[in-house]
Design a protein around this motif. Structure first.
Motif, short mmCIF file in Angstrom:
data_model
loop_
_atom_site.label_atom_id
_atom_site.label_comp_id
_atom_site.label_asym_id
_atom_site.label_seq_id
_atom_site.Cartn_x
_atom_site.Cartn_y
_atom_site.Cartn_z
N ILE A 1 0.82 -1.20 0.00
CA ILE A 1 0.00 0.00 0.00
C ILE A 1 0.87 1.26 0.00
O ILE A 1 0.48 2.29 -0.56
CB ILE A 1 -0.96 0.00 1.21
N PHE A 2 2.04 1.21 0.59
CA PHE A 2 2.89 2.39 0.72
C PHE A 2 3.20 3.07 -0.62
O PHE A 2 3.02 4.29 -0.74
CB PHE A 2 4.19 2.05 1.46
N PRO A 3 3.67 2.34 -1.64
CA PRO A 3 3.97 3.02 -2.92
C PRO A 3 2.74 3.70 -3.53
O PRO A 3 2.86 4.80 -4.09
CB PRO A 3 4.47 1.91 -3.83
N ARG A 4 1.60 3.09 -3.38
CA ARG A 4 0.38 3.70 -3.92
C ARG A 4 0.02 4.97 -3.15
O ARG A 4 -0.37 5.97 -3.75
CB ARG A 4 -0.77 2.70 -3.87
N MET A 5 0.15 4.94 -1.85
CA MET A 5 -0.15 6.12 -1.04
C MET A 5 0.86 7.24 -1.32
O MET A 5 0.49 8.42 -1.38
CB MET A 5 -0.15 5.77 0.44
N PHE A 6 2.12 6.88 -1.48
CA PHE A 6 3.14 7.88 -1.77
C PHE A 6 2.90 8.50 -3.14
O PHE A 6 3.05 9.71 -3.32
CB PHE A 6 4.54 7.27 -1.68
N ASP A 7 2.50 7.68 -4.11
CA ASP A 7 2.17 8.19 -5.43
C ASP A 7 0.98 9.15 -5.36
O ASP A 7 0.98 10.21 -6.00
CB ASP A 7 1.87 7.04 -6.38
N LEU A 8 -0.01 8.82 -4.56
CA LEU A 8 -1.15 9.70 -4.36
C LEU A 8 -0.71 11.02 -3.73
O LEU A 8 -1.14 12.10 -4.14
CB LEU A 8 -2.20 9.02 -3.48
N HIS A 9 0.18 10.94 -2.75
CA HIS A 9 0.71 12.14 -2.10
C HIS A 9 1.43 13.03 -3.12
O HIS A 9 1.21 14.24 -3.16
CB HIS A 9 1.66 11.73 -0.97
N LEU A 10 2.30 12.44 -3.94
CA LEU A 10 3.04 13.22 -4.93
C LEU A 10 2.11 13.83 -5.97
O LEU A 10 2.31 14.97 -6.41
CB LEU A 10 4.11 12.35 -5.60
N THR A 11 1.09 13.09 -6.37
CA THR A 11 0.11 13.61 -7.32
C THR A 11 -0.63 14.81 -6.72
O THR A 11 -0.83 15.82 -7.39
CB THR A 11 -0.88 12.51 -7.73
N GLY A 12 -1.00 14.69 -5.47
CA GLY A 12 -1.66 15.81 -4.78
C GLY A 12 -0.76 17.03 -4.70
O GLY A 12 -1.21 18.17 -4.90
N CYS A 13 0.52 16.82 -4.41
CA CYS A 13 1.48 17.93 -4.35
C CYS A 13 1.61 18.60 -5.72
O CYS A 13 1.64 19.82 -5.83
CB CYS A 13 2.84 17.44 -3.88
#
Length: 64
Positions: free
Chosen positions: A5-17
């Motif tokens: 789940i971590f890579p997906r959440m981090f990708d979501l975070h970067l997309t939001g940024c």
């Protein structure tokens, strides 16, 4: 080390940024703190390129 789940959440975070920087004017700053004002050079050229780094360090040492 991390679950799947971590890579997906981090990708979501970067997309939001990215979206915040594009559409809402959000900016990113880098700050460098030192105990003494002359502890580091004024510019940060020494961080980015090996040749520039050595040149900046030489100039900085010469100015002290």
């Amino acid at each position: 080390m991390y679950d799947d789940i971590f890579p997906r959440m981090f990708d979501l975070h970067l997309t939001g940024c990215e979206l915040a920087m594009i559409y809402s004017g959000t900016m990113a700053f880098q700050v460098q703190f030192a105990k003494q004002i002359d502890a580091v050079p004024i510019t940060r050229e020494y961080i980015y390129d090996g040749d520039v780094a050595s040149d900046a360090q030489v100039k900085y040492q010469a100015s002290r």
